[in-house]
Design a protein around this motif. Structure first.
Motif, PDB file in Angstrom:
ATOM      1  N   VAL A  11      41.265  45.680   3.494  1.00 52.40           N
ATOM      2  CA  VAL A  11      42.536  44.952   3.651  1.00 52.40           C
ATOM      3  C   VAL A  11      42.298  43.676   4.450  1.00 52.40           C
ATOM      4  CG1 VAL A  11      44.846  45.042   4.653  1.00 52.40           C
ATOM      5  CG2 VAL A  11      43.922  47.050   3.465  1.00 52.40           C
ATOM      6  N   ALA A  12      41.531  43.785   5.527  1.00 53.30           N
ATOM      7  CA  ALA A  12      41.237  42.597   6.340  1.00 53.30           C
ATOM      8  C   ALA A  12      40.449  41.569   5.543  1.00 53.30           C
ATOM      9  CB  ALA A  12      40.472  43.005   7.594  1.00 53.30           C
ATOM     10  N   GLN A  13      39.444  42.024   4.780  1.00 52.43           N
ATOM     11  CA  GLN A  13      38.675  41.102   3.957  1.00 52.43           C
ATOM     12  C   GLN A  13      39.566  40.378   2.952  1.00 52.43           C
ATOM     13  OE1 GLN A  13      34.929  42.017   2.183  1.00 52.43           O
ATOM     14  NE2 GLN A  13      34.449  43.683   3.607  1.00 52.43           N
ATOM     15  N   SER A  14      40.529  41.118   2.396  1.00 55.74           N
ATOM     16  CA  SER A  14      41.407  40.533   1.381  1.00 55.74           C
ATOM     17  C   SER A  14      42.405  39.550   1.983  1.00 55.74           C
ATOM     18  CB  SER A  14      42.156  41.649   0.641  1.00 55.74           C
ATOM     19  OG  SER A  14      41.256  42.477  -0.069  1.00 55.74           O
ATOM     20  N   MET A  15      43.104  39.970   3.024  1.00 59.24           N
ATOM     21  CA  MET A  15      44.148  39.124   3.592  1.00 59.24           C
ATOM     22  C   MET A  15      43.594  37.951   4.379  1.00 59.24           C
ATOM     23  SD  MET A  15      47.051  41.961   4.649  1.00 59.24           S
ATOM     24  CE  MET A  15      48.328  40.707   4.877  1.00 59.24           C
ATOM     25  N   GLY A  16      42.388  38.115   4.956  1.00 60.70           N
ATOM     26  CA  GLY A  16      41.789  37.043   5.755  1.00 60.70           C
ATOM     27  C   GLY A  16      41.124  35.954   4.944  1.00 60.70           C
ATOM     28  N   GLY A  17      41.024  36.131   3.616  1.00 59.25           N
ATOM     29  CA  GLY A  17      40.493  35.073   2.762  1.00 59.25           C
ATOM     30  C   GLY A  17      39.082  35.272   2.256  1.00 59.25           C
ATOM     31  N   LEU A  18      38.384  36.299   2.738  1.00 57.50           N
ATOM     32  CA  LEU A  18      36.988  36.478   2.351  1.00 57.50           C
ATOM     33  C   LEU A  18      36.836  36.860   0.879  1.00 57.50           C
ATOM     34  CD1 LEU A  18      33.997  36.619   3.132  1.00 57.50           C
ATOM     35  CD2 LEU A  18      34.376  38.960   3.910  1.00 57.50           C
ATOM     36  N   VAL A  19      37.652  37.791   0.422  1.00 56.82           N
ATOM     37  CA  VAL A  19      37.544  38.258  -0.966  1.00 56.82           C
ATOM     38  C   VAL A  19      37.772  37.111  -1.950  1.00 56.82           C
ATOM     39  CG1 VAL A  19      38.622  39.734  -2.723  1.00 56.82           C
ATOM     40  CG2 VAL A  19      38.106  40.656  -0.453  1.00 56.82           C
ATOM     41  N   ALA A  20      38.734  36.249  -1.642  1.00 56.05           N
ATOM     42  CA  ALA A  20      39.123  35.185  -2.569  1.00 56.05           C
ATOM     43  C   ALA A  20      38.043  34.140  -2.788  1.00 56.05           C
ATOM     44  CB  ALA A  20      40.403  34.503  -2.082  1.00 56.05           C
ATOM     45  N   ALA A  29      42.809  40.854  16.158  1.00 54.65           N
ATOM     46  CA  ALA A  29      43.352  41.342  14.896  1.00 54.65           C
ATOM     47  C   ALA A  29      42.274  41.224  13.829  1.00 54.65           C
ATOM     48  CB  ALA A  29      44.583  40.529  14.498  1.00 54.65           C
ATOM     49  N   MET A  30      42.123  42.258  13.023  1.00 54.88           N
ATOM     50  CA  MET A  30      41.128  42.215  11.958  1.00 54.88           C
ATOM     51  C   MET A  30      41.404  41.061  10.999  1.00 54.88           C
ATOM     52  SD  MET A  30      41.130  46.348  11.423  1.00 54.88           S
ATOM     53  CE  MET A  30      40.136  46.407   9.928  1.00 54.88           C
ATOM     54  N   TYR A  31      42.666  40.845  10.680  1.00 51.94           N
ATOM     55  CA  TYR A  31      43.081  39.723   9.826  1.00 51.94           C
ATOM     56  C   TYR A  31      42.625  38.405  10.458  1.00 51.94           C
ATOM     57  CZ  TYR A  31      46.523  36.965   7.019  1.00 51.94           C
ATOM     58  OH  TYR A  31      47.152  36.068   6.181  1.00 51.94           O
ATOM     59  N   ASP A  32      42.914  38.229  11.753  1.00 55.07           N
ATOM     60  CA  ASP A  32      42.559  36.988  12.445  1.00 55.07           C
ATOM     61  C   ASP A  32      41.053  36.748  12.430  1.00 55.07           C
ATOM     62  OD1 ASP A  32      45.249  37.017  13.037  1.00 55.07           O
ATOM     63  OD2 ASP A  32      45.002  37.283  15.192  1.00 55.07           O
ATOM     64  N   ALA A  33      40.297  37.828  12.672  1.00 58.59           N
ATOM     65  CA  ALA A  33      38.848  37.681  12.750  1.00 58.59           C
ATOM     66  C   ALA A  33      38.262  37.210  11.420  1.00 58.59           C
ATOM     67  CB  ALA A  33      38.215  39.007  13.164  1.00 58.59           C
ATOM     68  N   ILE A  34      38.731  37.796  10.322  1.00 62.40           N
ATOM     69  CA  ILE A  34      38.211  37.380   9.024  1.00 62.40           C
ATOM     70  C   ILE A  34      38.675  35.971   8.675  1.00 62.40           C
ATOM     71  CG2 ILE A  34      38.164  37.910   6.555  1.00 62.40           C
ATOM     72  CD1 ILE A  34      36.494  39.737   8.371  1.00 62.40           C
ATOM     73  N   LEU A  35      39.883  35.621   9.069  1.00 60.36           N
ATOM     74  CA  LEU A  35      40.343  34.245   8.861  1.00 60.36           C
ATOM     75  C   LEU A  35      39.440  33.271   9.615  1.00 60.36           C
ATOM     76  CD1 LEU A  35      42.347  32.132   7.871  1.00 60.36           C
ATOM     77  CD2 LEU A  35      43.825  32.714   9.804  1.00 60.36           C
ATOM     78  N   ALA A  36      39.069  33.631  10.849  1.00 59.88           N
ATOM     79  CA  ALA A  36      38.164  32.779  11.621  1.00 59.88           C
ATOM     80  C   ALA A  36      36.789  32.706  10.966  1.00 59.88           C
ATOM     81  CB  ALA A  36      38.040  33.308  13.047  1.00 59.88           C
ATOM     82  N   LEU A  37      36.330  33.821  10.401  1.00 62.12           N
ATOM     83  CA  LEU A  37      35.056  33.839   9.691  1.00 62.12           C
ATOM     84  C   LEU A  37      35.088  32.905   8.482  1.00 62.12           C
ATOM     85  CD1 LEU A  37      32.239  35.266   9.401  1.00 62.12           C
ATOM     86  CD2 LEU A  37      33.396  36.931   7.934  1.00 62.12           C
ATOM     87  N   CYS A  38      36.260  32.817   7.862  1.00 61.39           N
ATOM     88  CA  CYS A  38      36.433  31.973   6.670  1.00 61.39           C
ATOM     89  C   CYS A  38      37.016  30.613   7.033  1.00 61.39           C
ATOM     90  CB  CYS A  38      37.349  32.684   5.665  1.00 61.39           C
ATOM     91  SG  CYS A  38      36.701  34.251   5.071  1.00 61.39           S
ATOM     92  N   GLU A  39      36.647  30.071   8.178  1.00 64.09           N
ATOM     93  CA  GLU A  39      37.249  28.825   8.666  1.00 64.09           C
ATOM     94  C   GLU A  39      37.134  27.687   7.656  1.00 64.09           C
ATOM     95  OE1 GLU A  39      34.906  26.210   9.565  1.00 64.09           O
ATOM     96  OE2 GLU A  39      33.335  27.530   8.791  1.00 64.09           O
ATOM     97  N   MET A  40      36.138  27.728   6.811  1.00 62.21           N
ATOM     98  CA  MET A  40      35.932  26.672   5.818  1.00 62.21           C
ATOM     99  C   MET A  40      37.120  26.523   4.872  1.00 62.21           C
ATOM    100  SD  MET A  40      35.024  26.747   2.284  1.00 62.21           S
ATOM    101  CE  MET A  40      33.988  28.171   2.055  1.00 62.21           C
ATOM    102  N   ILE A  41      37.748  27.658   4.504  1.00 60.32           N
ATOM    103  CA  ILE A  41      38.859  27.572   3.548  1.00 60.32           C
ATOM    104  C   ILE A  41      40.080  26.920   4.170  1.00 60.32           C
ATOM    105  CG2 ILE A  41      38.025  29.619   2.337  1.00 60.32           C
ATOM    106  CD1 ILE A  41      40.401  31.169   3.491  1.00 60.32           C
ATOM    107  N   VAL A  42      40.181  26.991   5.503  1.00 61.26           N
ATOM    108  CA  VAL A  42      41.357  26.453   6.190  1.00 61.26           C
ATOM    109  C   VAL A  42      41.359  24.931   6.163  1.00 61.26           C
ATOM    110  CG1 VAL A  42      42.600  26.324   8.381  1.00 61.26           C
ATOM    111  CG2 VAL A  42      41.575  28.496   7.658  1.00 61.26           C
TER     112      VAL A  42
END
Length: 398
Positions: free
Chosen positions: A152-161, A209-222
Motif C-alpha cells: 500500500v505504501a509503495q502504491s500510494m507513495g508513487g513508487l509503483v507508478a 508515515a510509510m506513505y511519507d517515506a516512500i514519497l520522499a524516496l520518490c522525490e524525483m516525481i514531485v
C-alpha cells in the motif's frame, strides 16, 4: 560474535514493534550497539510464525524472517492489557532513552501506554511511531485510521507508478521497501531526537508515515510534476540518461551505465564501435537520450553475443557495470564476504547456523555488528527485569 561495540552502546530502546517496519528500525539501532529490549505480548511478534523455518521447530520458535530483523535484541514478555504488565513497562520506561512502536493510530493510547502517559514517567523519553499514514500529533491525515502494509505504501507513495515496463500500470519493488525505508528513517529520527534530549533534557514524540517515506524516496516525481512532467514506468532504463540500462547477455543480464562522455568513449571502443563517439546521433548524452532506442539496440547486439562474465571482464573497472546477481551469485561473490554482509548466526535448538544480511553501516572506531541471534519469546525476561532493578514474579507480569 562479540558484544555490543557500536556508537549507540550507551542507548537503551524499548521495542514494541511487530512485522517489518518497526523491527527493521530497532534492528539498525541494535546493530549500532543499542540495548534493544523487544517487549512482546504473550503470543509474540506476529512474524515469529513466518518462514522459512528450521528443522527443529521445538527448539526454535521463529523462522528466517524474524531471525533476520530481530538479531541483537533481548525479548521480554509483557501483557499490556493487564495492570501488572503496564506497571512493569512503566518501570522499564524510567531506564530507557527511547521507545518504538508501529501500532495503528490510537492503539497504544487506548492501552494506557501512549506518549503522553510515558512522558509523565520519563520526560526525556523519545517516543517513535511508524504508521501507515502518520500520527495526528504531527499532522492529521484523512487516512490516519487506515491499516497499511508495504504494498500500500509503495502504491500510494508513487513508487509503483514509476516502476516496471514501459506502458504498464506499474510494478511493486521486490523487497519490502514500503516497510524498510520508513524503518530506516525512523532509526535516524530516534538517534537525532536522543541527541537533542541529551542536550536539553527534554524528550519528544516523532513519527514516520510509510506513505511519507516512500514519497520522499520518490522525490524525483514531485519536482518533475511541479514542472509539468509526469514520470511513468521506464522499464530498466531512465528517461534522462543513456545508456543507463539493464541489458540481456548470452546467459543472464548486466547493468551498464555510461552517460558521461569519457565512459561512453571507453564503452564504444570496447564494443568495437569507436565511430559512435563522433556520430551526431550519439556524440553526447542529450543526443543519446534522444536516440535511446538506437543506443540500446547497438549495446544489446553486443551484450547478447557475450556471457555476463565476458562483459564484466571486458569493461569492469573502466565503465560502471555489474551483473544482475541472484542470491546464489551474491553468496559466490567475494565482495559481500569481504564486507561482512553475509553473517552466519547460530540458531537455538538442534539447528544449524543461519546466514543473514549484515549491517551495511561500517565504522572504524565503534564498529557495528551482529553479536547475538534473535531471541526466543521471553528469553530474557528475568534478565531484563533484573537489569532494571525490578523484582516481580514472572506470573505477575502478564
Amino acid at each position: 560474535m562479540s558484544g555490543r561495540t557500536g556508537p549507540l552502546s550507551d542507548v537503551r530502546v524499548l521495542d514494541l514493534t511487530q512485522a517489518l517496519a518497526g523491527p527493521y528500525c530497532t534492528m539498525l539501532l541494535a546493530d549500532l550497539g543499542a540495548d534493544v529490549i523487544k517487549v512482546e505480548p504473550p503470543t509474540g511478534d506476529m512474524s515469529r510464525s513466518m518462514g522459512p523455518h528450521p528443522a527443529d521447530r521445538d527448539g526454535c520458535d521463529y523462522g528466517g524472517y524474524f531471525a533476520s530483523v530481530n538479531r541483537n535484541k533481548r525479548s521480554i514478555v509483557l501483557d499490556l492489557k493487564t495492570d501488572a504488565g503496564r506497571e512493569t513497562l512503566f518501570k522499564l520506561v524510567k531506564t530507557a532513552d527511547a521507545i518504538v512502536e508501529n501500532a495503528k493510530t490510537g492503539v497504544m493510547d487506548r492501552a494506557g501506554v501512549g506518549y503522553e502517559r510515558l512522558r509523565e514517567i520519563n520526560p526525556a523519553l523519545i517516543y517513535a511511531a511508524i504508521r501507515g499514514f502518520g500520527d495526528p500529533r504531527t499532522g492529521a491525515s484523512p487516512y490516519s485510521d487506515w491499516p497499511a502494509f508495504d504494498i500500500v505504501a509503495q502504491s500510494m507513495g508513487g513508487l509503483v507508478a514509476v516502476t516496471g515496463p514501459n506502458g504498464s500500470g506499474g510494478f511493486k519493488a521486490g523487497p519490502g521497501v514500503g516497510d524498510i525505508y520508513p524503518g530506516t528513517l525512523a532509526a535516524l529520527g530516534v538517534v537525532s531526537a536522543i541527541h537533542a534530549a541529551r542536550r536539553t533534557g527534554q524528550g519528544q514524540f516523532l513519527d514516520v508515515a510509510m506513505y511519507d517515506a516512500i514519497l520522499a524516496l520518490c522525490e524525483m516525481i514531485v519536482y518533475n510534476y511541479a514542472s509539468g512532467i509526469v514520470r511513468e514506468p521506464t522499464g530498466n532504463g531512465t528517461a534522462v540518461l543513456c545508456p543507463f540500462d539493464i541489458f540481456p547477455t548470452r546467459d543472464g543480464a548486466v547493468a551498464i551505465a555510461a552517460p558521461g562522455e569519457n565512459h561512453w568513449k571507453i564503452l564504444c571502443e570496447a564494443i568495437g564501435r569507436p565511430e559512435l563517439v563522433t556520430d551526431d546521433r550519439t556524440r553526447n548524452v542529450n543526443r543519446r537520450v534522444a536516440n535511446a532506442e538506437l543506443v540500446r539496440g547497438i549495446l544489446t547486439e553486443w551484450t547478447t553475443a557475450h556471457s555476463t562474465r565476458e562483459i564484466v571482464d571486458a569493461i569492469g573497472g573502466k565503465v560502471p557495470v555489474g551483473p544482475v546477481n541472484t542470491a546464489k551469485d551474491i553468496f559466490e561473490d567475494p565482495h559481500p564476504k569481504a564486507r561482512g554482509m553475509l553473517v552466519e548466526v547460530e540458531q537455538p535448538g538442534n539447528n544449524p547456523p543461519l546466514v543473514i544480511a549484515g549491517c551495511p553501516i561500517k565504522l572504524t572506531g565503534t564498529p557495528s555488528g551482529i553479536y547475538a541471534r534473535a531471541p526466543r519469546l521471553g528469553e530474557h525476561t528475568d534478565q531484563v527485569l533484573a537489569d532494571a532493578g525490578i523484582t516481580i514474579a514472572r506470573k505477575e507480569q502478564s
